[in-house]
Design an enzyme around this catalytic site. Structure first.
Site, PDB file in Angstrom:
ATOM      1  N   THR A 139       3.759   2.591   5.904  1.00 35.46           N
ATOM      2  CA  THR A 139       2.253   2.066   5.699  1.00 35.46           C
ATOM      3  C   THR A 139       1.582   3.337   6.930  1.00 35.46           C
ATOM      4  OG1 THR A 139       0.862   0.440   6.646  1.00 35.46           O
ATOM      5  CG2 THR A 139       3.130   0.459   7.787  1.00 35.46           C
ATOM      6  N   ASP A 154      -0.759   2.363   8.630  1.00 34.04           N
ATOM      7  CA  ASP A 154      -1.471   1.699   9.611  1.00 34.04           C
ATOM      8  C   ASP A 154      -0.567   1.585  10.957  1.00 34.04           C
ATOM      9  OD1 ASP A 154      -3.111   0.902   7.720  1.00 34.04           O
ATOM     10  OD2 ASP A 154      -2.442  -0.800   7.250  1.00 34.04           O
ATOM     11  N   ARG A 179       1.216  -5.403  -5.373  1.00 39.68           N
ATOM     12  CA  ARG A 179       1.393  -6.603  -4.583  1.00 39.68           C
ATOM     13  C   ARG A 179       1.977  -7.791  -5.607  1.00 39.68           C
ATOM     14  NH1 ARG A 179      -0.446  -4.605   0.191  1.00 39.68           N
ATOM     15  NH2 ARG A 179      -2.036  -2.995   0.115  1.00 39.68           N
ATOM     16  N   ARG A 203      -4.796   7.754   2.373  1.00 42.06           N
ATOM     17  CA  ARG A 203      -3.525   7.417   1.797  1.00 42.06           C
ATOM     18  C   ARG A 203      -2.767   8.452   0.876  1.00 42.06           C
ATOM     19  NH1 ARG A 203      -2.187   2.266   1.977  1.00 42.06           N
ATOM     20  NH2 ARG A 203      -3.721   0.342   2.097  1.00 42.06           N
ATOM     21  N   ASP A 209       5.070  -5.183   6.396  1.00 41.85           N
ATOM     22  CA  ASP A 209       5.629  -6.371   6.648  1.00 41.85           C
ATOM     23  C   ASP A 209       5.823  -7.371   5.761  1.00 41.85           C
ATOM     24  OD1 ASP A 209       5.644  -5.792   9.509  1.00 41.85           O
ATOM     25  OD2 ASP A 209       3.836  -6.771   9.888  1.00 41.85           O
ATOM     26  N   ARG A 264     -27.336  14.501  15.061  1.00 40.62           N
ATOM     27  CA  ARG A 264     -27.135  13.123  14.739  1.00 40.62           C
ATOM     28  C   ARG A 264     -26.158  12.570  15.509  1.00 40.62           C
ATOM     29  NH1 ARG A 264     -26.592  14.354   8.359  1.00 40.62           N
ATOM     30  NH2 ARG A 264     -28.827  14.265   7.750  1.00 40.62           N
ATOM     31  N   GLY A 317       0.806  -1.224  -0.093  1.00 39.95           N
ATOM     32  CA  GLY A 317      -0.023   0.040  -0.036  1.00 39.95           C
ATOM     33  C   GLY A 317       0.841   1.410   0.129  1.00 39.95           C
ATOM     34  N   VAL A 339      18.116   7.929  -2.969  1.00 37.05           N
ATOM     35  CA  VAL A 339      18.676   8.508  -4.190  1.00 37.05           C
ATOM     36  C   VAL A 339      19.907   9.628  -3.946  1.00 37.05           C
ATOM     37  CG1 VAL A 339      18.642   9.747  -6.345  1.00 37.05           C
ATOM     38  CG2 VAL A 339      16.708   7.948  -5.757  1.00 37.05           C
ATOM     39  N   GLU A 392     -17.027  10.263  21.383  1.00 35.40           N
ATOM     40  CA  GLU A 392     -17.677   9.633  22.525  1.00 35.40           C
ATOM     41  C   GLU A 392     -17.432   8.164  22.657  1.00 35.40           C
ATOM     42  OE1 GLU A 392     -19.304  13.103  22.283  1.00 35.40           O
ATOM     43  OE2 GLU A 392     -19.916  11.976  20.533  1.00 35.40           O
ATOM     44  N   ASP A 446       1.313  -0.091  11.803  1.00 39.38           N
ATOM     45  CA  ASP A 446       1.516  -1.873  12.364  1.00 39.38           C
ATOM     46  C   ASP A 446       2.556  -2.691  12.436  1.00 39.38           C
ATOM     47  OD1 ASP A 446       1.376  -2.221   9.625  1.00 39.38           O
ATOM     48  OD2 ASP A 446      -0.395  -3.327   9.846  1.00 39.38           O
ATOM     49  N   MET A 480      -9.354   3.696   8.521  1.00 41.23           N
ATOM     50  CA  MET A 480      -8.330   3.005   7.735  1.00 41.23           C
ATOM     51  C   MET A 480      -7.471   2.406   9.134  1.00 41.23           C
ATOM     52  SD  MET A 480      -7.595   3.927   3.903  1.00 41.23           S
ATOM     53  CE  MET A 480      -7.289   2.335   3.396  1.00 41.23           C
ATOM     54  N   GLY A 481      -6.629   1.242   8.624  1.00 44.12           N
ATOM     55  CA  GLY A 481      -5.815   0.588   9.437  1.00 44.12           C
ATOM     56  C   GLY A 481      -5.633  -0.919   9.724  1.00 44.12           C
ATOM     57  N   ARG A 482      -6.415  -1.415   8.532  1.00 47.50           N
ATOM     58  CA  ARG A 482      -6.402  -2.842   8.454  1.00 47.50           C
ATOM     59  C   ARG A 482      -7.005  -3.515   9.932  1.00 47.50           C
ATOM     60  NH1 ARG A 482      -1.527  -5.637   5.627  1.00 47.50           N
ATOM     61  NH2 ARG A 482      -0.530  -4.603   7.443  1.00 47.50           N
TER      62      ARG A 482
END
Length: 324
Positions: free
Chosen positions: A129, A131, A76, A257, A107, A166, A15, A28, A191, A133, A173-175
């Protein structure tokens, strides 16, 4: 004797994340300033196997530090999961004179780097990433920008949520990791924050929290939900049925992203890119750059992949206290 590095390849894999271009630029220019040659590997491991490789010079990375995405593109690659693909990837590196490879990704990308190292190509991974993670590091490229993007989006949703009195369920996101949700829950004064690491499917607790706040006079409500839990529309429907409060779900999605990387993502990505080059020059391989306890450092990839990571318990407990 340490392996002498003459040509470095750099790629982005998996990603995309804001700040990847800053890391590419640093790799570079740090390599060139050390007298090395640099080759850009486009489209990650898939591009490596297809020999989509270009020469890179100082002007190749001019005016990219502020840009989101990755100028080298990304993808990928299932073939890289096979021993045959891994062996051929190393052969392609040797064919193009690439002695060391810097892989910017998560990873899965590091596992590919690990296999390249086993096949004789010196490798260094840079954690890229949104995430956050990757267990060995307290910082990953793109997380800061993604949090800011999500925070600003939630602020905007709050405006209309307040206008219509409302409840809003906002999915970030974050898998399978809840770091973005946790940070946004705090920064947006939600909340309730739902993170995979702590969520126990107790929707009644969320409903009771909303009803309690309504009894105290609060007219609108924000619940931040992590992608790893999902089901935001289903939860919104259930909350509305149980409380009588109009409830909408908003999935922020891939805008997290993109966008111009934050100052932190530009600076830290640059530092990690330069350090990756230094590690390769030292003759090291199978390493991953990290940021730990206020310092940039590096770990063995095998060690890094075996580590586990939890959310920050102090921050999580703080969200519970501040949302009362």
């Amino acid at each position: 004797m340490a392996k002498e590095i003459k040509t470095i390849g750099v790629m982005t894999s998996g990603g995309d994340a804001p700040g990847m271009n800053a890391a590419i630029r640093a790799v570079v220019r740090a390599a060139l300033s050390s007298g090395l040659q640099v080759k850009g590997i486009r489209r990650g491991y898939a591009g490596l196997l297809e020999e989509d490789i270009i020469d890179m010079h100082t002007m190749s990375v001019t005016d990219i530090v502020q840009r989101g995405g990755t100028i080298l593109f990304t993808s990928r690659c299932d073939e890289m999961r096979t021993p045959e693909g891994q062996k051929r990837a190393a052969e392609v590196c040797r064919k193009h004179g690439i002695d060391g490879v810097v892989v910017i990704g998560g990873d899965g990308s590091f596992r590919g780097a690990q296999k390249l190292s086993e096949n004789g190509i010196n490798t260094v991974g840079i954690p890229g990433t949104i995430d956050l993670d990757i267990a060995c590091t307290e910082y990953t490229i793109g997380f800061d920008t993604a949090c800011n993007t999500a925070m600003e989006a939630i602020d905007k949703v709050r405006d209309t949520s307040a206008s219509h009195e409302r409840c809003s369920i906002i999915e970030v996101m974050g898998r399978t990791a809840g770091h973005i949700a946790l940070w946004c829950g705090i920064s947006n004064g939600s909340e309730y924050v739902m993170v995979p690491e702590r969520y126990d499917n107790d929707e009644e607790e969320i409903i009771e929290k909303i009803l309690s706040k309504r009894r105290k006079g609060k007219k609108h409500h924000i619940v931040v939900n992590a992608e790893g839990i999902g089901r935001s529309h289903e939860l919104a429907k259930k909350i509305e049925e149980r409380t009588g409060i109009e409830t909408r779900a908003t999935v922020i999605g891939h805008i997290q992203r993109g966008g111009n990387p934050s100052c932190r993502d530009r600076v830290y990505a640059s530092a990690m890119g330069a350090l990756a080059v230094d590690i390769l020059i030292e003759g090291k391989t199978n390493r991953v750059v990290a940021f730990k306890e206020g310092k940039f450092c590096d770990y063995d990839i095998d060690e890094a992949l075996n580590m586990t990571k939890d959310i920050d318990e102090l921050l999580y407990s703080m969200t519970r206290r501040l949302s009362r």
